[in-house]
Design an enzyme around this catalytic site. Structure first.
Site, PDB file in Angstrom:
ATOM      1  N   LYS A  71     -43.032  15.707  28.697  1.00 29.48           N
ATOM      2  CA  LYS A  71     -41.773  16.467  28.760  1.00 29.48           C
ATOM      3  C   LYS A  71     -40.563  15.667  28.264  1.00 29.48           C
ATOM      4  CE  LYS A  71     -42.987  19.790  32.357  1.00 29.48           C
ATOM      5  NZ  LYS A  71     -42.637  20.371  33.665  1.00 29.48           N
ATOM      6  N   ASP A 107     -38.056  25.264  33.165  1.00 31.65           N
ATOM      7  CA  ASP A 107     -38.348  24.957  34.573  1.00 31.65           C
ATOM      8  C   ASP A 107     -37.146  25.311  35.454  1.00 31.65           C
ATOM      9  OD1 ASP A 107     -40.955  24.015  34.364  1.00 31.65           O
ATOM     10  OD2 ASP A 107     -40.350  21.944  34.000  1.00 31.65           O
ATOM     11  N   ALA A 132     -36.568  12.283  42.098  1.00 27.33           N
ATOM     12  CA  ALA A 132     -35.515  12.243  41.069  1.00 27.33           C
ATOM     13  C   ALA A 132     -36.149  12.192  39.674  1.00 27.33           C
ATOM     14  CB  ALA A 132     -34.592  11.048  41.301  1.00 27.33           C
ATOM     15  N   ALA A 135     -38.794  17.166  37.316  1.00 33.35           N
ATOM     16  CA  ALA A 135     -38.697  18.431  38.059  1.00 33.35           C
ATOM     17  C   ALA A 135     -37.487  18.408  38.991  1.00 33.35           C
ATOM     18  CB  ALA A 135     -39.980  18.670  38.851  1.00 33.35           C
ATOM     19  N   ASN A 155     -34.783   9.419  46.901  1.00 35.38           N
ATOM     20  CA  ASN A 155     -35.860   8.979  46.014  1.00 35.38           C
ATOM     21  C   ASN A 155     -36.321   7.565  46.340  1.00 35.38           C
ATOM     22  OD1 ASN A 155     -37.561   9.661  43.807  1.00 35.38           O
ATOM     23  ND2 ASN A 155     -36.400   8.246  42.503  1.00 35.38           N
ATOM     24  N   THR A 157     -37.007   5.293  44.153  1.00 35.29           N
ATOM     25  CA  THR A 157     -36.232   4.388  43.297  1.00 35.29           C
ATOM     26  C   THR A 157     -34.778   4.846  43.334  1.00 35.29           C
ATOM     27  OG1 THR A 157     -38.185   4.268  41.889  1.00 35.29           O
ATOM     28  CG2 THR A 157     -36.139   3.399  40.959  1.00 35.29           C
ATOM     29  N   LYS A 160     -32.567   5.834  40.096  1.00 34.81           N
ATOM     30  CA  LYS A 160     -32.758   7.148  39.450  1.00 34.81           C
ATOM     31  C   LYS A 160     -31.958   8.234  40.180  1.00 34.81           C
ATOM     32  CE  LYS A 160     -37.022   8.334  38.097  1.00 34.81           C
ATOM     33  NZ  LYS A 160     -38.511   8.273  38.195  1.00 34.81           N
TER      34      LYS A 160
HETATM   35  P1  NAP Z   1     -42.093  12.736  37.554  1.00 40.41           P
HETATM   36  O1  NAP Z   1     -41.000  12.884  36.554  1.00 40.41           O
HETATM   37  O2  NAP Z   1     -43.183  11.740  37.297  1.00 40.41           O
HETATM   38  O3  NAP Z   1     -41.393  12.361  38.979  1.00 40.41           O
HETATM   39  C1  NAP Z   1     -42.182  12.024  40.076  1.00 40.41           C
HETATM   40  C2  NAP Z   1     -41.311  11.849  41.316  1.00 40.41           C
HETATM   41  O4  NAP Z   1     -42.178  11.566  42.437  1.00 40.41           O
HETATM   42  C3  NAP Z   1     -40.331  10.683  41.231  1.00 40.41           C
HETATM   43  O5  NAP Z   1     -39.175  10.980  41.964  1.00 40.41           O
HETATM   44  C4  NAP Z   1     -41.121   9.549  41.915  1.00 40.41           C
HETATM   45  O6  NAP Z   1     -40.311   8.538  42.477  1.00 40.41           O
HETATM   46  C5  NAP Z   1     -41.809  10.313  43.030  1.00 40.41           C
HETATM   47  N1  NAP Z   1     -42.996   9.631  43.506  1.00 40.41           N
HETATM   48  C6  NAP Z   1     -44.183   9.509  42.858  1.00 40.41           C
HETATM   49  N2  NAP Z   1     -45.054   8.818  43.599  1.00 40.41           N
HETATM   50  C7  NAP Z   1     -44.393   8.473  44.740  1.00 40.41           C
HETATM   51  C8  NAP Z   1     -44.755   7.729  45.903  1.00 40.41           C
HETATM   52  N3  NAP Z   1     -45.986   7.216  46.048  1.00 40.41           N
HETATM   53  N4  NAP Z   1     -43.840   7.583  46.882  1.00 40.41           N
HETATM   54  C9  NAP Z   1     -42.595   8.116  46.755  1.00 40.41           C
HETATM   55  N5  NAP Z   1     -42.196   8.828  45.668  1.00 40.41           N
HETATM   56  C10 NAP Z   1     -43.084   8.988  44.677  1.00 40.41           C
HETATM   57  O7  NAP Z   1     -42.832  14.108  37.833  1.00 40.41           O
HETATM   58  P2  NAP Z   1     -42.228  15.596  37.711  1.00 40.41           P
HETATM   59  O8  NAP Z   1     -42.502  16.135  36.368  1.00 40.41           O
HETATM   60  O9  NAP Z   1     -40.829  15.550  38.199  1.00 40.41           O
HETATM   61  O10 NAP Z   1     -43.154  16.416  38.733  1.00 40.41           O
HETATM   62  C11 NAP Z   1     -43.026  16.244  40.133  1.00 40.41           C
HETATM   63  C12 NAP Z   1     -43.831  17.306  40.871  1.00 40.41           C
HETATM   64  O11 NAP Z   1     -43.319  18.604  40.593  1.00 40.41           O
HETATM   65  C13 NAP Z   1     -45.317  17.333  40.475  1.00 40.41           C
HETATM   66  O12 NAP Z   1     -46.078  17.448  41.654  1.00 40.41           O
HETATM   67  C14 NAP Z   1     -45.464  18.574  39.644  1.00 40.41           C
HETATM   68  O13 NAP Z   1     -46.732  19.168  39.798  1.00 40.41           O
HETATM   69  C15 NAP Z   1     -44.365  19.472  40.226  1.00 40.41           C
HETATM   70  N6  NAP Z   1     -43.866  20.457  39.223  1.00 40.41           N
HETATM   71  C16 NAP Z   1     -44.062  21.780  39.462  1.00 40.41           C
HETATM   72  C17 NAP Z   1     -43.623  22.729  38.548  1.00 40.41           C
HETATM   73  C18 NAP Z   1     -43.849  24.183  38.828  1.00 40.41           C
HETATM   74  O14 NAP Z   1     -43.699  25.004  37.896  1.00 40.41           O
HETATM   75  N7  NAP Z   1     -44.173  24.573  40.041  1.00 40.41           N
HETATM   76  C19 NAP Z   1     -42.947  22.315  37.383  1.00 40.41           C
HETATM   77  C20 NAP Z   1     -42.743  20.954  37.180  1.00 40.41           C
HETATM   78  C21 NAP Z   1     -43.217  20.032  38.106  1.00 40.41           C
HETATM   79  P3  NAP Z   1     -39.804   7.297  41.582  1.00 40.41           P
HETATM   80  O15 NAP Z   1     -38.627   7.797  40.803  1.00 40.41           O
HETATM   81  O16 NAP Z   1     -39.459   6.254  42.580  1.00 40.41           O
HETATM   82  O17 NAP Z   1     -40.952   6.896  40.691  1.00 40.41           O
END
Ligand code: NAP
Length: 290
Positions: A71, A107, A132, A135, A155, A157, A160
């Site tokens: 993305k 989104d 952060a 999504a 968050n 981090t 961010k």
């Molecule tokens: P992303 O950009 O990789 O962001 C992941 C987020 O999760 C970051 O804030 C990250 O924190 C945090 N995180 C990951 N592992 C963690 C851990 N072990 N402990 C604490 N925080 C953690 O991913 P994204 O694209 O935003 O997607 C996030 C979620 O939204 C996914 O589950 C995805 O399936 C869902 N989503 C759903 C839709 C829908 O249409 N329903 C659309 C988009 C996304 P850091 O910044 O510290 O790394």
């Protein structure tokens, strides 16, 4: 479906892609609206995204969706970028344009339509965003557009969350924005919170985890919205429901981000009744019975 020389081809660029429910959305809409369009999953390995996009343009692909992990990575391969996608910093939909593709973010408006459909009010409300990433950024801009009074970005981090809060304060000066480290969630003192779970924690197969496990946090939550839809009841939702909150999963957001992409590609408006039928098809495909 009859595939012939006039069939418009669309696809999803992601990796992995085999469990995606997006083909169900688009092929069902095309069939019901009598549009000669076919949507296919396209597994693109890391390092190949630029070649894939220029190849898709050369082969006359009509439109594309983009998902994890591309993305943000697609930006440099696009001919044009829509203003909202630029602000959010993430593109999930490509529309064919002169010389290539224009990138959009559906989104954010997808989540807006999902909130609307579920009767979730944001205006004047205190909202907690957990995460952060991409999504969360879409959800944060939605809170600004829908006039939340107070937004906490929590968050793992902190940098961010701080970066996002600075952008939001500039764009939406009427909204109070606070960035917090995940472990400092108990600094939030308001009640009746709308909590939007935007991390990967709790996603299949790690279903026994929630980003915050403390029941004291959930006592302050009135509405718990998880962007995850697999499983359809996450631990975050269960913890919030145990404290009397209403819980929602992210499948409607997925539905509406797809519908908005379909509308952009075909310049049509999908009626709400058809949107709900498509939602039933998605639940069927995922084995969700509710
Ligand atoms: P992303 O950009 O990789 O962001 C992941 C987020 O999760 C970051 O804030 C990250 O924190 C945090 N995180 C990951 N592992 C963690 C851990 N072990 N402990 C604490 N925080 C953690 O991913 P994204 O694209 O935003 O997607 C996030 C979620 O939204 C996914 O589950 C995805 O399936 C869902 N989503 C759903 C839709 C829908 O249409 N329903 C659309 C988009 C996304 P850091 O910044 O510290 O790394």
């Amino acid at each position: 479906m009859k595939i012939n020389g006039a069939t418009k081809v669309c696809g999803l660029l992601a990796y992995p892609v085999e469990h995606s429910v997006s083909p169900t959305i688009h092929n069902y809409l095309a069939k019901k609206l009598g549009i000669n369009l076919c949507y296919v999953p396209l597994p693109v390995k890391d390092g190949d995204i630029q070649t894939a996009i220029s190849g898709a343009h050369s082969m006359g692909f009509f439109g594309m969706n983009v998902s994890v992990p591309y993305k943000e990575k697609v930006f440099s391969s696009l001919s044009e970028i829509d203003e909202l996608a630029q602000k959010i910093g993430a593109v999930n939909t490509l529309v064919s344009c002169t010389g290539g593709f224009k990138g959009y973010n559906t989104d954010m408006p997808g989540l807006m339509r999902a909130f609307d459909s579920d009767g979730i009010v944001v205006e004047g409300r205190a909202v907690v965003l957990l995460g952060a990433g991409g999504a969360a950024r879409a959800a944060a801009y939605l809170c600004g557009e829908m006039k939340a009074s107070n937004l906490y970005i929590v968050n793992r981090t902190l940098e961010k969350a701080e970066q996002l809060s600075l952008e939001l304060m500039k764009e939406y000066p009427q909204m109070k924005v606070t960035a917090l480290l995940l472990k400092d969630y108990d600094k939030i003192k308001e009640n009746n919170l709308l909590a939007i779970q935007c991390t990967n924690i709790g996603l299949y197969p790690d279903m026994e985890k929630a980003v915050i496990e403390d029941e004291g946090f959930y006592q302050k939550v009135e509405t718990a919205y998880d962007l995850i839809f697999n499983p359809s009841e996450t631990k975050f939702m269960k913890l919030a429901k145990n404290q009397g909150a209403t819980g929602y999963h992210g499948l409607k957001m997925l539905l509406y981000q797809g519908i908005i992409a379909f509308e952009l590609w075909n310049q049509v408006s999908v009626p709400e009744k058809l949107a709900m039928k498509t939602y039933e098809k998605m639940k069927e495909a995922l084995g969700i019975d509710e």
